[in-house]
Design an enzyme around this catalytic site. Sequence first.
Site, mmCIF file in Angstrom:
data_model
loop_
_atom_site.group_PDB
_atom_site.id
_atom_site.type_symbol
_atom_site.label_atom_id
_atom_site.label_comp_id
_atom_site.label_asym_id
_atom_site.label_seq_id
_atom_site.Cartn_x
_atom_site.Cartn_y
_atom_site.Cartn_z
ATOM 1 N N THR A 1 10.056 -1.550 -1.005
ATOM 2 C CA THR A 1 10.243 -0.827 -2.026
ATOM 3 C C THR A 1 11.631 -0.177 -2.045
ATOM 4 O OG1 THR A 1 7.735 -0.224 -2.470
ATOM 5 C CG2 THR A 1 9.635 1.532 -3.148
ATOM 6 N N HIS B 1 -1.242 -7.741 -3.239
ATOM 7 C CA HIS B 1 -1.012 -6.313 -2.342
ATOM 8 C C HIS B 1 -2.397 -5.709 -2.058
ATOM 9 C CE1 HIS B 1 0.344 -2.979 -0.376
ATOM 10 N NE2 HIS B 1 1.335 -2.685 -0.880
ATOM 11 N N ASN C 1 -2.321 -0.489 2.267
ATOM 12 C CA ASN C 1 -1.575 0.779 2.201
ATOM 13 C C ASN C 1 -2.162 1.579 1.266
ATOM 14 O OD1 ASN C 1 0.210 -0.197 4.210
ATOM 15 N ND2 ASN C 1 1.517 -1.231 2.913
ATOM 16 N N TYR D 1 -3.209 1.270 -1.844
ATOM 17 C CA TYR D 1 -3.097 1.282 -3.214
ATOM 18 C C TYR D 1 -4.373 0.462 -3.697
ATOM 19 C CZ TYR D 1 1.563 2.421 -2.122
ATOM 20 O OH TYR D 1 2.680 3.037 -1.424
ATOM 21 N N ASN E 1 -1.168 7.044 2.849
ATOM 22 C CA ASN E 1 -2.144 7.263 1.698
ATOM 23 C C ASN E 1 -3.502 7.769 1.996
ATOM 24 O OD1 ASN E 1 0.200 6.846 -0.034
ATOM 25 N ND2 ASN E 1 -0.361 4.862 -0.421
HETATM 26 C C1 PHB Z 1 6.150 2.814 -1.133
HETATM 27 O O1 PHB Z 1 6.816 2.803 -2.049
HETATM 28 O O2 PHB Z 1 6.393 3.816 -0.171
HETATM 29 C C2 PHB Z 1 5.554 1.896 -0.530
HETATM 30 C C3 PHB Z 1 5.330 0.676 -1.353
HETATM 31 C C4 PHB Z 1 4.253 -0.350 -1.016
HETATM 32 C C5 PHB Z 1 3.740 -0.238 0.257
HETATM 33 C C6 PHB Z 1 4.004 0.829 0.908
HETATM 34 C C7 PHB Z 1 5.047 1.990 0.771
HETATM 35 O O3 PHB Z 1 2.963 -1.142 0.709
#
Ligand code: PHB
Length: 365
Positions: A25, A177, A180, A182, A237
């Site tokens: 990112t 994805h 993490n 999401y 997260n």
């Molecule tokens: C972030 O933007 O901090 C981020 C995005 C995607 C990820 C992990 C962190 O898988």
Amino acid sequence: MPQLSDALKIGDIDIKNRIIMAPLTRMRSQQPGNIPYALNAEYYAQRAGAGLIISEATQISQQGQGYPGTPGIHSAEQVAGWKLVTDAVHKKGGKIVLQLWHVGRISHPSHQPGGGAPVAPSAIIAKNSSTFTADWKETPILEPRALETAELPGIVNDYKNAAQNAKDAGFDGVEVHGANGYLLDEFLQDGSNKRSDNYGGSVENRARLLLEVVDAVVSVWGKGRVGVRLSPYGTFNDMHDSDPKALFSYVLEQLSARGIAYVHVIEPRSSGAGRADVKVDEVPSTSELFRSSFKGTFISAGGYEAENAKKVVAKGHADAIAFGRYYISNPDLAQRVIEGKALTPYNRATFYGGTEVGYTDYPFA
Ligand code: PHB
């Protein structure tokens, strides 16, 4: 013994070495509209020496956005912007796949269509976690709205449309994805999924949305150009699950049965997902735990340096290694690692937002 400099066939994608650029990112798309542009094309083209580039996480819909400046793949302008990127990478002899992203509860009403609450499997707040509002102010995560069962086919369809858009933009494939904390990971793990419909409860039910998304994306691309990213035991997260071994073994076996090109698994030792240089010891090695559950290409990520990357590939615990932070500061990282050259340190202050400083101005060896 396999080496990082060896070529590899990942599904239908031929790569020239086993050094992968991890999804990163950077929050530098053109505004308004979250559109990739010439500067992003230059950044990715500089890194075309990687065997494979995985693009930064890219929202599949406006609902899927959680941070300012991240690019999308749901408008015609975004598709045209990404075409600049894929053309530039291909001209330099590189390969690039797009990472398809829906942030789920890690969003803020300022990013949401109509300013509503972000969506999630259940109305559970991610504690000790934060994101940034549309005007770049850090904010704690608020309570999300639990998705209705009837909304889920629409989300699967958003992934499918985004996958088609990625094809139109000239990518070599896509990565779903599923990591993490999401949306898809929120469905997988029982710390964030308390649903009582067919998408919650048993491991099979919690894995259902991810697998439906994978099947939809495979219907666009074919199985040989689809990968999935997972983060078993990761705590970023506010993620947790009562039995990660059982959950992720099932997910990997299901993905294996589908014959997709690769899985991309993050080692939990770098549990900050790039936000901090945390190194956690005393956690299981996911490449050792899960390698045998998936028959296709296994990419391992998470705080690698040249030496341990070489060892993991030589031992066969992974087929290829993804590097994140060092790819920010070393556009020619693959060549440096293969030739044993020193790496340029990264500057965390310029990771997110801005223009070329800390983005396209890092030196080649
Ligand atoms: C972030 O933007 O901090 C981020 C995005 C995607 C990820 C992990 C962190 O898988």
